[in-house]
Design a protein around this motif. Structure first.
Motif, mmCIF file in Angstrom:
data_model
loop_
_atom_site.group_PDB
_atom_site.id
_atom_site.type_symbol
_atom_site.label_atom_id
_atom_site.label_comp_id
_atom_site.label_asym_id
_atom_site.label_seq_id
_atom_site.Cartn_x
_atom_site.Cartn_y
_atom_site.Cartn_z
ATOM 1 N N ALA A 232 0.833 -1.201 0.000
ATOM 2 C CA ALA A 232 0.000 0.000 0.000
ATOM 3 C C ALA A 232 0.870 1.255 0.000
ATOM 4 O O ALA A 232 0.629 2.203 -0.755
ATOM 5 C CB ALA A 232 -0.927 0.001 1.214
ATOM 6 N N ILE A 233 1.903 1.238 0.833
ATOM 7 C CA ILE A 233 2.802 2.398 0.902
ATOM 8 C C ILE A 233 3.570 2.553 -0.408
ATOM 9 O O ILE A 233 3.779 3.675 -0.898
ATOM 10 C CB ILE A 233 3.778 2.256 2.087
ATOM 11 C CG1 ILE A 233 3.000 2.219 3.405
ATOM 12 C CG2 ILE A 233 4.786 3.389 2.084
ATOM 13 C CD1 ILE A 233 2.112 3.416 3.659
ATOM 14 N N LYS A 234 3.963 1.456 -0.995
ATOM 15 C CA LYS A 234 4.656 1.524 -2.287
ATOM 16 C C LYS A 234 3.768 2.191 -3.333
ATOM 17 O O LYS A 234 4.240 3.008 -4.147
ATOM 18 C CB LYS A 234 5.063 0.117 -2.734
ATOM 19 C CG LYS A 234 5.970 0.084 -3.947
ATOM 20 C CD LYS A 234 6.451 -1.332 -4.243
ATOM 21 C CE LYS A 234 7.408 -1.332 -5.428
ATOM 22 N NZ LYS A 234 7.925 -2.697 -5.707
ATOM 23 N N SER A 235 2.476 1.864 -3.345
ATOM 24 C CA SER A 235 1.538 2.487 -4.273
ATOM 25 C C SER A 235 1.388 3.976 -3.994
ATOM 26 O O SER A 235 1.343 4.796 -4.909
ATOM 27 C CB SER A 235 0.170 1.806 -4.172
ATOM 28 O OG SER A 235 0.229 0.467 -4.581
ATOM 29 N N VAL A 236 1.312 4.329 -2.716
ATOM 30 C CA VAL A 236 1.171 5.739 -2.330
ATOM 31 C C VAL A 236 2.377 6.554 -2.795
ATOM 32 O O VAL A 236 2.237 7.678 -3.299
ATOM 33 C CB VAL A 236 0.994 5.856 -0.800
ATOM 34 C CG1 VAL A 236 1.203 7.297 -0.329
ATOM 35 C CG2 VAL A 236 -0.382 5.357 -0.395
ATOM 36 N N LEU A 237 3.558 5.984 -2.645
ATOM 37 C CA LEU A 237 4.783 6.715 -2.982
ATOM 38 C C LEU A 237 4.990 6.874 -4.484
ATOM 39 O O LEU A 237 5.771 7.721 -4.917
ATOM 40 C CB LEU A 237 5.996 6.008 -2.368
ATOM 41 C CG LEU A 237 6.044 5.989 -0.839
ATOM 42 C CD1 LEU A 237 7.236 5.179 -0.350
ATOM 43 C CD2 LEU A 237 6.086 7.405 -0.278
ATOM 44 N N SER A 238 4.301 6.074 -5.282
ATOM 45 C CA SER A 238 4.504 6.130 -6.735
ATOM 46 C C SER A 238 3.306 6.711 -7.480
ATOM 47 O O SER A 238 3.226 6.609 -8.699
ATOM 48 C CB SER A 238 4.809 4.731 -7.268
ATOM 49 O OG SER A 238 3.718 3.853 -7.021
ATOM 50 N N SER A 239 2.356 7.321 -6.743
ATOM 51 C CA SER A 239 1.144 7.814 -7.400
ATOM 52 C C SER A 239 0.483 8.885 -6.541
ATOM 53 O O SER A 239 1.037 9.305 -5.517
ATOM 54 C CB SER A 239 0.165 6.659 -7.624
ATOM 55 O OG SER A 239 -0.355 6.219 -6.374
ATOM 56 N N HIS A 240 -0.703 9.308 -6.935
ATOM 57 C CA HIS A 240 -1.498 10.251 -6.156
ATOM 58 C C HIS A 240 -2.547 9.540 -5.318
ATOM 59 O O HIS A 240 -3.558 10.127 -4.924
ATOM 60 C CB HIS A 240 -2.158 11.290 -7.070
ATOM 61 C CG HIS A 240 -1.214 12.371 -7.493
ATOM 62 N ND1 HIS A 240 -1.542 13.332 -8.429
ATOM 63 C CD2 HIS A 240 0.055 12.641 -7.109
ATOM 64 C CE1 HIS A 240 -0.514 14.149 -8.604
ATOM 65 N NE2 HIS A 240 0.466 13.748 -7.805
#
Length: 299
Positions: A232-240
């Motif tokens: 989830a954090i990986k997705s947050v760091l690579s997107s809005h």
């Protein structure tokens, strides 16, 4: 009775290693002594305890039950022997442990490593799993001990609360909302303009964010469901994307994230709990794990 403490310890070592030869090397006794001990126990109880396949032997259902009953008893006997002689209690034996993915990787592994440094006779198998898998594998006797986030109660399980916290809403430091937070122009309704990553609901796990969103007038535009907080954090760091994660996850990644200010009446709470079968209650190593994990979550 033809069963001694030593023979019961031999049984547990074979149950752990699933091999008479390996157990004999571990215990520094002859393979015949191991075989004789198992035969004596099976004759005493009038049933077989293992399934045999060439050199490998596996516990059958009665063997699994006996192992589960014996492990805490022999551990307690060892502890009594140590204490009565004025020595520090030595932990020993094999432990199958599981945790929800984030907790297994970032909390449980560290604590187990500390235990093994002090107690060299403890062997461990650790499995990062989904929270529902942790609960199910403990119930099925595959895992001895597990930790996960907000498990529901079960009549066959002991549950110890290790940490209580709040779910947080987080974004990356380059997210448009991060600037609005910095400028103090953030409004909760702005969350509706961006996609969200939400923990996937699964039976037996009690996440409580839905009603909290209703209170602040937010209907999440869910783009991603996650089982792993790290992903989830990986997705947050690579997107809005914005995500809802436990505060312990935010603390781990806080140098990369911004936490949305929460209203005073925000009540999306969660618990980190340890779980094990009630039949294994009282094992010293479980108590030790609980204490060490509680201390870790306080930091």
């Amino acid at each position: 009775m033809n069963i001694t403490l030593d023979r019961l310890k031999y049984f547990l070592e074979v149950a752990k290693l699933e091999h008479v030869g390996l157990a004999s090397k571990s215990l520094n006794i002859s393979p015949s002594a191991i075989s004789n001990a198992i035969t004596a126990i099976e004759e005493e109880y009038g049933c077989s305890l293992f399934e045999r396949n060439n050199q490998r032997i596996y516990l059958n259902e009665k063997g699994k039950w006996l192992k589960e009953e014996l492990s805490p008893l022999l551990e307690q006997i060892d502890s009594i022997s140590q204490k009565i002689n004025g020595k520090t209690s030595v932990l020993r034996g094999h432990l199958n442990v599981g945790g929800s993915i984030f907790l297994a990787n970032h909390s449980l592994h560290d604590v187990l490593h500390q235990i093994q440094k002090k107690h060299a006779e403890v062997s461990i198998e650790i499995s990062p799993l989904r929270s529902t898998q942790v609960v199910q594998e403990i119930l099925n006797g595959i895992l001895d001990y597990g930790i996960c986030i907000s498990p529901s109660g079960h009549p066959n399980l002991e549950k110890q609360v290790l940490h209580k916290g709040l779910l947080k809403i987080v974004v990356s430091k380059v997210h448009p909302l991060a600037k609005k937070i910095q400028n103090k122009t953030f409004k909760y309704s702005l969350l509706n303009d961006y996609p969200a990553a939400i923990h996937k609901y699964t039976p037996g796990i009690d996440y409580q964010e839905t009603h909290a969103f209703e209170k602040i007038g937010v209907t999440p535009n869910i783009r991603n469901f996650y089982h792993s907080e790290d992903l989830a954090i990986k997705s947050v760091l690579s997107s809005h994307l914005w995500a809802v994660v436990p505060d312990v996850v935010f603390q781990h990644y806080k140098t990369k994230l911004v936490s949305i200010p929460l209203p005073k009446d925000w009540d999306a709470s969660y618990e980190i709990c340890s779980l094990y079968r009630k039949s294994m209650k009282g094992r010293e190593i479980f108590n030790r794990l609980d204490q060490m994990l509680m201390e870790k979550f306080k930091k």
